[in-house]
Design an enzyme around this catalytic site. Structure first.
Site, mmCIF file in Angstrom:
data_model
loop_
_atom_site.group_PDB
_atom_site.id
_atom_site.type_symbol
_atom_site.label_atom_id
_atom_site.label_comp_id
_atom_site.label_asym_id
_atom_site.label_seq_id
_atom_site.Cartn_x
_atom_site.Cartn_y
_atom_site.Cartn_z
ATOM 1 N N HIS A 180 47.360 32.180 55.469
ATOM 2 C CA HIS A 180 48.391 31.794 54.531
ATOM 3 C C HIS A 180 49.435 30.608 55.130
ATOM 4 O O HIS A 180 49.862 29.934 54.457
ATOM 5 C CB HIS A 180 49.346 32.905 54.648
ATOM 6 C CG HIS A 180 48.683 34.188 53.842
ATOM 7 N ND1 HIS A 180 48.801 35.432 54.178
ATOM 8 C CD2 HIS A 180 47.871 34.133 52.849
ATOM 9 C CE1 HIS A 180 48.391 36.284 53.500
ATOM 10 N NE2 HIS A 180 47.540 35.500 52.696
ATOM 11 N N HIS A 219 39.866 36.474 45.198
ATOM 12 C CA HIS A 219 40.077 38.120 45.900
ATOM 13 C C HIS A 219 41.696 38.113 46.018
ATOM 14 O O HIS A 219 41.852 37.825 47.065
ATOM 15 C CB HIS A 219 39.148 38.110 47.176
ATOM 16 C CG HIS A 219 37.591 38.028 46.797
ATOM 17 N ND1 HIS A 219 37.189 36.713 46.298
ATOM 18 C CD2 HIS A 219 36.868 38.885 46.802
ATOM 19 C CE1 HIS A 219 35.937 36.808 46.178
ATOM 20 N NE2 HIS A 219 35.479 38.166 46.394
ATOM 21 N N GLU A 262 40.793 40.604 40.840
ATOM 22 C CA GLU A 262 40.887 41.871 41.923
ATOM 23 C C GLU A 262 39.827 42.894 41.146
ATOM 24 O O GLU A 262 40.275 43.203 40.063
ATOM 25 C CB GLU A 262 42.271 42.503 42.222
ATOM 26 C CG GLU A 262 42.351 43.533 42.985
ATOM 27 C CD GLU A 262 41.612 43.454 44.334
ATOM 28 O OE1 GLU A 262 41.735 42.542 45.130
ATOM 29 O OE2 GLU A 262 40.869 44.346 44.597
ATOM 30 N N ASP A 306 38.767 34.487 49.178
ATOM 31 C CA ASP A 306 39.266 35.233 50.497
ATOM 32 C C ASP A 306 38.608 36.871 50.522
ATOM 33 O O ASP A 306 39.432 37.484 50.102
ATOM 34 C CB ASP A 306 40.764 35.356 50.704
ATOM 35 C CG ASP A 306 41.257 36.219 51.632
ATOM 36 O OD1 ASP A 306 40.581 36.563 52.755
ATOM 37 O OD2 ASP A 306 42.400 36.811 51.581
HETATM 38 N N1 SAM Z 1 43.667 37.146 49.321
HETATM 39 C C1 SAM Z 1 44.554 38.378 49.428
HETATM 40 C C2 SAM Z 1 45.824 37.903 50.510
HETATM 41 O O1 SAM Z 1 45.698 36.878 51.245
HETATM 42 O O2 SAM Z 1 46.684 38.621 50.285
HETATM 43 C C3 SAM Z 1 43.685 39.347 50.387
HETATM 44 C C4 SAM Z 1 42.375 39.613 49.650
HETATM 45 S S1 SAM Z 1 41.301 41.010 50.545
HETATM 46 C C5 SAM Z 1 40.710 40.150 51.777
HETATM 47 C C6 SAM Z 1 40.094 40.968 49.373
HETATM 48 C C7 SAM Z 1 40.332 41.780 48.132
HETATM 49 O O3 SAM Z 1 39.045 41.334 47.385
HETATM 50 C C8 SAM Z 1 40.477 43.241 48.297
HETATM 51 O O4 SAM Z 1 41.420 43.759 47.841
HETATM 52 C C9 SAM Z 1 39.025 43.754 47.582
HETATM 53 O O5 SAM Z 1 39.406 44.750 46.635
HETATM 54 C C10 SAM Z 1 38.379 42.503 46.660
HETATM 55 N N2 SAM Z 1 37.587 42.363 45.881
HETATM 56 C C11 SAM Z 1 36.281 42.726 46.640
HETATM 57 N N3 SAM Z 1 35.253 42.202 46.000
HETATM 58 C C12 SAM Z 1 35.729 41.470 44.923
HETATM 59 C C13 SAM Z 1 35.314 40.553 43.988
HETATM 60 N N4 SAM Z 1 33.903 40.337 43.577
HETATM 61 N N5 SAM Z 1 36.008 40.054 42.865
HETATM 62 C C14 SAM Z 1 37.508 40.244 43.113
HETATM 63 N N6 SAM Z 1 37.930 41.031 43.966
HETATM 64 C C15 SAM Z 1 37.173 41.542 44.829
#
Ligand code: SAM
Length: 288
Positions: free
Chosen positions: A19, A42, A120, A169
């Site tokens: 961040h 993500h 998401e 991410d």
């Molecule tokens: N980027 C966020 C932050 O910095 O606050 C944190 C994201 S977290 C590491 C990863 C997220 O991606 C999870 O909530 C998960 O459910 C979601 N996810 C997993 N595979 C995905 C995909 N193929 N496309 C979109 N979201 C996905």
């Protein structure tokens, strides 16, 4: 379905690195008047409680953002990061933690018609994200998509304004995520060569994880693009059986020209404040 919930990890050392870099990058990109499109592949839930069950159980924020909050003399990019988190809190105690969609949205400009598209897949996080984003009343500035982010970004590249930042991410729960990141970045560069691409990755003893920054570097170099790689280690990976991620990195293609200079004083400070054993270290490299 995936078991990863970012709520357990919000505000940990990996979020501090990710961040901080995200904010510094956006602040640079938003200096130009033309509209910016931001793609968050993500997204997670968008907003987290640091005093809720998830965060209390893991205690990861205590070794991340909460350590920073006690320091009065921070490098400017860390100051900007801490100020961002504070802006979601009243008083001095940090109870709320903004995830990437909230951080990005808070910086975007209405007048310039900046846009944010967030993806998401998890139904629980998707519900939380939709509710959280609705509270922002950001209207058409933010689109929340219940789609695979790796695929979904394709339809937004190139963006109409020809200016974009993509944050990727994933949770890397699936081994296939590493290859998907590489395919998505390669495809995105073909669609929109001048975009800024930021990929977060874990540094863990796994061949795919080890190869990811190396492959991104090769990809950027072959495409004639500049790149920057910042890695933060907080402890030995031998101690990670006790739980917790030992290290992570942010790899950027077409980074802001001033990002390396801005990170130079911040990386050793992250090591000093977030380090958990004598293996704490950083690397900061760039090329192109
Ligand atoms: N980027 C966020 C932050 O910095 O606050 C944190 C994201 S977290 C590491 C990863 C997220 O991606 C999870 O909530 C998960 O459910 C979601 N996810 C997993 N595979 C995905 C995909 N193929 N496309 C979109 N979201 C996905």
């Amino acid at each position: 379905m995936f078991s990863y919930r970012h709520a357990f990890h919000a505000g940990n050392h990996a979020d501090v690195l990710k961040h901080t870099v995200l904010i510094a990058t956006l602040q640079y990109l938003l200096q130009k008047e033309a509209a910016l499109t931001v793609l968050d592949t993500h997204a997670g839930a968008g907003l987290y409680r640091l005093d809720g069950d998830y965060a209390s159980k893991s205690g990861e924020a205590a070794d991340g953002i909460l350590r920073l909050a006690q320091e009065s003399e921070l490098a400017p990019v860390l100051q900007a990061y801490l100020a961002m988190v504070r802006s979601f809190n009243q008083g001095t105690q940090l109870r709320n933690y903004p995830g990437s969609p909230f951080i990005i949205q808070s910086l975007l400009r209405v007048q310039e018609r900046d846009k944010l598209k967030v993806f998401e897949l998890h139904p629980t996080d998707m519900r939380a994200l939709t509710g959280n984003i609705a509270q922002l009343q950001a209207g058409r500035q933010v689109a929340v998509l219940h789609e695979d982010g790796f695929e979904g970004v394709k339809k937004f590249l190139p963006p109409p304004s020809r200016r974009a930042l993509l944050l990727c991410d994933p949770s890397y729960e699936l081994k296939s995520d590493y290859a998907k990141v590489l395919d998505m970045v390669a495809d995105s560069l073909k669609r929109f060569a001048t975009g800024t691409y930021a990929v977060w990755y874990p540094i863990i003893p796994r061949p795919e994880a080890h190869d990811l920054p190396r492959r991104l570097k090769t990809m950027a170099t072959k495409a004639g693009k500049s790149w920057l790689n910042a890695e933060l280690t907080v402890k030995s990976n031998k101690t990670s059986e006790r739980g917790g991620l030992p290290a992570s990195g942010m790899f950027l293609i077409n980074p802001p020209y001033n990002l390396k200079e801005q990170l130079k004083p911040a990386m050793p400070q992250m090591v000093q404040l977030l380090g958990q054993d004598e293996n704490a270290a950083f690397t900061l490299e760039s090329g192109g």
